[in-house]
Design a protein around this motif. Structure first.
Motif, short mmCIF file in Angstrom:
data_model
loop_
_atom_site.label_atom_id
_atom_site.label_comp_id
_atom_site.label_asym_id
_atom_site.label_seq_id
_atom_site.Cartn_x
_atom_site.Cartn_y
_atom_site.Cartn_z
N LEU A 116 0.50 -1.35 0.12
CA LEU A 116 0.27 0.00 0.01
C LEU A 116 1.12 1.22 0.12
O LEU A 116 0.34 2.34 -0.60
N SER A 117 2.36 1.24 0.36
CA SER A 117 3.04 2.30 0.43
C SER A 117 3.30 2.58 -0.76
O SER A 117 3.85 3.79 -1.22
N GLN A 118 3.29 1.75 -1.76
CA GLN A 118 3.66 1.71 -3.20
C GLN A 118 2.66 2.30 -4.10
O GLN A 118 2.82 2.73 -4.97
N LYS A 119 1.45 2.03 -3.77
CA LYS A 119 0.03 2.22 -4.37
C LYS A 119 -0.71 3.18 -3.77
O LYS A 119 -1.16 2.84 -2.67
N ASN A 120 -0.88 4.39 -4.38
CA ASN A 120 -2.01 5.19 -3.56
C ASN A 120 -3.65 4.34 -4.20
O ASN A 120 -3.90 4.88 -5.22
N LYS A 121 -4.09 4.16 -3.14
CA LYS A 121 -5.62 3.46 -3.44
C LYS A 121 -6.39 3.67 -2.20
O LYS A 121 -6.01 3.52 -1.22
N ASP A 122 -7.72 3.85 -2.49
CA ASP A 122 -8.59 4.07 -1.28
C ASP A 122 -8.98 2.54 -0.78
O ASP A 122 -9.43 1.78 -1.66
N ILE A 123 -8.68 2.34 0.33
CA ILE A 123 -9.04 0.98 0.72
C ILE A 123 -9.48 1.06 2.22
O ILE A 123 -8.81 1.67 2.99
N SER A 124 -10.16 0.43 2.78
CA SER A 124 -10.63 0.22 4.11
C SER A 124 -10.14 -1.24 4.93
O SER A 124 -10.54 -2.18 4.22
N ILE A 125 -9.42 -1.00 5.98
CA ILE A 125 -8.96 -2.17 6.59
C ILE A 125 -9.48 -2.39 8.11
O ILE A 125 -9.56 -1.46 8.72
N SER A 126 -9.78 -3.49 8.50
CA SER A 126 -10.08 -3.69 9.88
C SER A 126 -9.51 -5.12 10.43
O SER A 126 -9.27 -5.92 9.80
N PHE A 127 -9.01 -4.84 11.79
CA PHE A 127 -8.51 -5.92 12.28
C PHE A 127 -9.35 -6.31 13.38
O PHE A 127 -9.97 -5.44 14.31
N TYR A 128 -9.87 -7.61 13.43
CA TYR A 128 -10.80 -7.99 14.63
C TYR A 128 -10.00 -9.14 15.06
O TYR A 128 -9.75 -10.13 14.90
N LEU A 129 -10.39 -9.02 16.52
CA LEU A 129 -9.64 -9.58 17.81
C LEU A 129 -11.04 -10.12 18.22
O LEU A 129 -11.56 -9.39 19.00
N LEU A 171 -0.40 1.96 8.76
CA LEU A 171 -1.26 2.22 7.68
C LEU A 171 -2.19 3.24 7.57
O LEU A 171 -2.55 3.83 6.45
N ASN A 172 -2.64 3.98 8.83
CA ASN A 172 -3.62 5.01 8.82
C ASN A 172 -2.69 6.21 8.21
O ASN A 172 -3.44 6.99 8.14
N GLU A 173 -1.50 6.22 8.09
CA GLU A 173 -0.81 7.43 7.54
C GLU A 173 -0.62 7.24 6.45
O GLU A 173 -0.27 8.29 5.62
N VAL A 174 -0.70 6.22 5.62
CA VAL A 174 -0.81 5.89 4.20
C VAL A 174 -2.09 6.40 3.37
O VAL A 174 -3.20 6.39 3.82
N GLN A 175 -1.86 7.46 2.27
CA GLN A 175 -3.05 8.20 1.71
C GLN A 175 -3.98 6.99 1.08
O GLN A 175 -3.49 6.06 0.54
N GLY A 176 -5.37 7.40 1.54
CA GLY A 176 -6.42 6.56 1.07
C GLY A 176 -6.78 5.59 1.66
O GLY A 176 -7.65 4.62 1.60
N VAL A 177 -6.07 5.05 3.04
CA VAL A 177 -6.10 3.95 3.84
C VAL A 177 -6.88 4.49 4.96
O VAL A 177 -6.49 5.35 5.77
N LYS A 178 -7.94 3.81 5.46
CA LYS A 178 -8.86 3.92 6.48
C LYS A 178 -8.72 2.57 7.38
O LYS A 178 -8.85 1.41 6.69
N VAL A 179 -8.38 2.74 8.44
CA VAL A 179 -8.10 1.44 9.47
C VAL A 179 -8.95 1.55 10.71
O VAL A 179 -9.26 2.69 11.21
#
Length: 238
Positions: A116-129, A171-179
C-alpha cells in the motif's frame, strides 16, 4: 458492490462470518484451511501457509489478481477457534502455534504495508480480535463460563493486539487507507454469532467509507466493541 479480502479465519470456519458479504453480492477472496472447492463465482480461496513469508506475498498477489481491486480487508484473529486447535502446553508444539497465530499475521501485515505504501488507492482495513478467556481472565473476573485457553493462545492474542495497533498506526498514515480495530470478548452480544458480526462489519465499513475525512490515527487506535455504534459516535473501550 465491494471486493473484500478476508484473512486469518479460514474457510470453512469463516463461512458464517462472510455469509452476509456473500448475500449482499460482494466478491470475496478468503484464506482457506486447505484447497477447497466453493460453488460460488463470487468467492475465491487461497490455502495460506502462515509459516511462510512467501505465502503471505502470494496471498496478496492472488487476491489482487482475482479481485482486480481490493476495497476492504478484514484481518481476523479468532481466539476461540485457535483455543480448540492449540490445546497443548507441550514445548514441542510451540513452534507450530507461534507460526500459525503470530508469525503469519506479521508476514501478511508487513507485506500489505509495503504494497500500500507503493500504491495510492482507497481501501478500508479492519483488524478483528475475538478473544478467548485466558487463565488470567478466569482469576481476575467473575462470571466467565469458558474454560481458559492454552498459554500459547493467550500470548498470541496479546501479540495480535499489539500487531494490529502498530500496523494500524502505520497504515492509517498511508494516503487513501482507512483503518479500524474491533474487539469482541466473552459476554459481548455478538460474541457467539459470527453471521451477525459479519453483517455489522458491512455496516461499519460502509459508514467509515462515507466519512469525508478519515479518523485521525489516535482515534483509529481506539478499539471498537463489536456491535458498537457506527463511525461518528464511537463506542470505545481499551
Amino acid at each position: 458492490m465491494a471486493n473484500i479480502l478476508v484473512v486469518g479465519k479460514d474457510l470453512p470456519e469463516s463461512e458464517s462470518l462472510i455469509k452476509n458479504f456473500e448475500l449482499k453480492g460482494h466478491k470475496i477472496f478468503a484464506t482457506a484451511s486447505s484447497d477447497i472447492s466453493i460453488n460460488n463465482d463470487n468467492i475465491f480461496t487461497f490455502s495460506w501457509n502462515k509459516a511462510s513469508s512467501i505465502s503471505a506475498k502470494t496471498l496478496l498477489i492472488q487476491a489482487e489478481s482475482r479481485l482486480v481491486q481490493i476495497d476492504r480487508i478484514l484481518i481476523v484473529f479468532d481466539g476461540t477457534a485457535y483455543a480448540k486447535k492449540f490445546e497443548s502446553e507441550r514445548i514441542e508444539d510451540c513452534t507450530q502455534a507461534v507460526e500459525n497465530m503470530i508469525s503469519g499475521y506479521i508476514y501478511f501485515c508487513q507485506t500489505l504495508l509495503n504494497r500500500l505504501s507503493q500504491k495510492n488507492k482507497d481501501i478500508s482495513i479492519s483488524f478483528y480480535l475475538k478473544t478467548a478467556a485466558t487463565k488470567a481472565d478466569i482469576v481476575s473476573a467473575k462470571g466467565i463460563a469458558q474454560a481458559p485457553c492454552a498459554n500459547t493462545v493467550a500470548i498470541a492474542q496479546a501479540a495480535f493486539k499489539s500487531t494490529a495497533e502498530n500496523f494500524c498506526a502505520a497504515l492509517n498514515e498511508v494516503q487513501g487507507v482507512k483503518v479500524f480495530l474491533v474487539q469482541s470478548e466473552p459476554g459481548n452480544e455478538l460474541y457467539a454469532n459470527d453471521r451477525e458480526t459479519g453483517g455489522w462489519f458491512l455496516s461499519y465499513f460502509e459508514a467509515l467509507e462515507k466519512l469525508k475525512n478519515k479518523p485521525a490515527t489516535k482515534q483509529a487506535l481506539s478499539w471498537v466493541k463489536a456491535g458498537g455504534k457506527m463511525p461518528g459516535s464511537f463506542a470505545l473501550f481499551r
